[in-house]
Each structure stands twice: as C-alpha cells, then as structure tokens.
Scaffold this motif. Structure first.
Motif, PDB file in Angstrom:
ATOM      1  N   ALA A 152       0.827  -1.195   0.000  1.00 40.58           N
ATOM      2  CA  ALA A 152       0.000   0.000   0.000  1.00 40.58           C
ATOM      3  C   ALA A 152       0.866   1.252   0.000  1.00 40.58           C
ATOM      4  O   ALA A 152       0.492   2.272  -0.597  1.00 40.58           O
ATOM      5  CB  ALA A 152      -0.918  -0.017   1.215  1.00 40.58           C
ATOM      6  N   ALA A 155       1.784   1.850  -3.538  1.00 34.69           N
ATOM      7  CA  ALA A 155       0.613   2.306  -4.293  1.00 34.69           C
ATOM      8  C   ALA A 155       0.390   3.801  -4.095  1.00 34.69           C
ATOM      9  O   ALA A 155      -0.020   4.506  -5.021  1.00 34.69           O
ATOM     10  CB  ALA A 155      -0.625   1.526  -3.867  1.00 34.69           C
ATOM     11  N   ALA A 156       0.686   4.295  -2.909  1.00 36.94           N
ATOM     12  CA  ALA A 156       0.469   5.705  -2.610  1.00 36.94           C
ATOM     13  C   ALA A 156       1.416   6.624  -3.366  1.00 36.94           C
ATOM     14  O   ALA A 156       1.117   7.795  -3.576  1.00 36.94           O
ATOM     15  CB  ALA A 156       0.609   5.938  -1.110  1.00 36.94           C
ATOM     16  N   ASP A 191     -10.639  -1.806   0.924  1.00 34.61           N
ATOM     17  CA  ASP A 191      -9.400  -1.026   1.007  1.00 34.61           C
ATOM     18  C   ASP A 191      -8.304  -1.606   0.119  1.00 34.61           C
ATOM     19  O   ASP A 191      -7.443  -0.870  -0.380  1.00 34.61           O
ATOM     20  CB  ASP A 191      -8.926  -0.889   2.448  1.00 34.61           C
ATOM     21  N   SER A 195      -6.616   0.565  -2.934  1.00 31.43           N
ATOM     22  CA  SER A 195      -5.168   0.735  -3.082  1.00 31.43           C
ATOM     23  C   SER A 195      -4.713   0.306  -4.473  1.00 31.43           C
ATOM     24  O   SER A 195      -3.875   0.972  -5.101  1.00 31.43           O
ATOM     25  CB  SER A 195      -4.443  -0.066  -2.000  1.00 31.43           C
ATOM     26  N   GLN A 198      -5.745   2.994  -6.855  1.00 29.02           N
ATOM     27  CA  GLN A 198      -4.906   4.173  -6.691  1.00 29.02           C
ATOM     28  C   GLN A 198      -3.629   4.043  -7.524  1.00 29.02           C
ATOM     29  O   GLN A 198      -3.244   4.964  -8.253  1.00 29.02           O
ATOM     30  CB  GLN A 198      -4.548   4.363  -5.215  1.00 29.02           C
TER      31      GLN A 198
END
Length: 260
Positions: A152, A155-156, A191, A195, A198
């Motif tokens: 994650a 991914a951000a 979630d 992710s 995103q």
C-alpha cells in the motif's frame, strides 16, 4: 536492430496476455508460446530456477515464436546484470516500495550515461557475442522494466515511480499488496481494491504500461477493458494441479486409489 518486440507492443498500447512458468520446464515455455500467449514469464523469485535454466527456458519461448520476461529474485544489481547479459531484455522486479529503490533498479539496468550497468556486450549474448557492435548504444531502447507495486505504501507513490524514465511498466502484485494491509488472501476487500485502483490510476495518468494478475471479479478481459496493458494469469503449476484433480475426480469411483 529490434530486439524487444514485447516492449514495442506494450508501449504502443497493445493488450498483452501472458502465462507464468514456475516449473522451469522448457517444453512448457515453448508450449505456451506456441499456444499464442503474448508473454511467457519465467519466475525466479519464488522458484529454485537458476540462470542457466532460465536461459534454456527463454530460448524455448523464442523457438515457439513468443516473448519472454523473467521475474528476478530481488533487487540485487547482480541479478539484473546476469539476466541482461544473457540477452533477456524484459525483467519484472518484485517489491519496489520507494522511488529510491526504483531509481536504483533503473540505474543498474542501463549503461552509462543513463545508468551504471557493467559492460560485457562484446562477449555476452546480449550483444550477440560482439556481432552487434551497436548494442551498448541502443540497449536502453530494448530494455523493458516492469516494477512491481506490492504494498500500500508503494501504491500511494505509484505516480512518482511511474514518472521515472526507465520505469516502463508498473505491475500490481495484488496478493502482497493485500498482505501489506493485513488482508492476505482478501483480494476483494474494499481497502485492497482502493489501493490497487490508486496505483492503477496513477500509472495510467503517467502514461506508462499498467500490468497485473486477475483477481476475483476482475478477469483478464475486464482488466484489459479497464486500461491494463499486461495481464498474466495462467500458471503452469496451477494448470497441472487443476487438470490432475479434475481427472481424478472424474474417475475416482473406478480407481479408489490412495488417500492423500
């Protein structure tokens, strides 16, 4: 000299479907290529396949008219050097979590001044053992790097990684990404999907090739329609296991056999 049709097709926006090879069996690699898969991906991250066997598999893919990609075991620069010098121009790199890690991977895979890849083109398969005298000048055009988004955290910042020159593809590893959120195996958790999306949206915005595996509710055709350029789902070990269990289930009454 065009050495990497996979890169040219992917960058041009073609949709490419692939198959994983975990067995290291050259015949399986050749079969997948002959069957028509655009990419045959040989996995050395989760298998004991060594470089000599990898090259045999790659040659089998090429004999079947296909395009080979190899997932390296990790981010040690020696992995890239050996694969590239063996004439394997498409690499998948696991667990790229930061921009600095991505930069280091790219740096290790490109010759100066673009990077710091060591030179052996005059005697290695990459430079056709010296017969391709221009290889060092054009190697960056033939090298295709698929960096894996498997957390994650990655991914951000996927947009920042995708923006790097040399990051040709971001390939989302859904299982490990879910694991990074404490939900290993829960690939449809909201979630986890958020992710994944995103990272996918950032990659598409950056204009880079987007890749992944099928997950429940998102098969290869669905993913292609959503803008994924590379989808690799078929797997030799899964296919053999599935076929064996189906055969036994069909005939088990006639052949009681042993208990597992």
């Amino acid at each position: 000299m065009i050495r990497n049709r996979l890169k040219r097709r992917a960058v041009a926006g073609e949709k490419l479907i692939g198959a994983w090879v975990f067995s290291g069996a050259p015949a399986v690699c050749e079969l997948y290529a002959l069957a028509g898969y655009d990419i045959v991906l040989i996995d050395t991250e989760h298998t004991p396949i060594d470089i000599a066997d990898v090259l045999t598999c790659v040659r089998a893919v090429e004999a079947g008219g296909g395009e080979a990609m190899v997932r390296v075991p990790g981010q040690d620069s020696s992995h890239f050097k050996r694969m590239l010098d063996a004439g394997i121009h498409s690499l998948m790199v696991p667990m790229v979590d930061t921009v600095d890690q991505a930069k280091a991977v790219i740096d290790a895979c490109l010759y100066p001044p673009r990077g710091r890849r060591g030179y052996a083109a005059s005697v290695s398969r990459s430079g056709l053992y010296g017969f391709d005298e221009t290889y060092a000048d054009t190697a960056h055009e033939e090298t295709f790097l698929a960096l894996q988004v498997e957390s994650a955290a990655c991914a951000a910042i996927a947009g920042d990684i995708a923006a790097l020159a040399g990051a040709d593809c971001l390939f989302i590893g859904a299982n490990d990404l879910a694991g990074s959120l404490g939900k290993l195996g829960q690939l449809t958790a909201p979630d986890v999907l958020a992710s994944i999306d995103q990272a996918a949206n950032a990659t598409k915005t950056a204009g880079k090739v987007l890749g992944t595996i099928p997950i429940p509710g998102r098969d290869a055709s669905h993913l292609a329609a959503q803008g994924y350029g590379i989808v690799i789902g078929e797997c030799d070990m899964w296919a053999v296991r599935t076929g064996a269990l189906a055969d036994l289930a069909q005939h088990r009454k006639a052949f009681p056999g042993r208990k597992r």
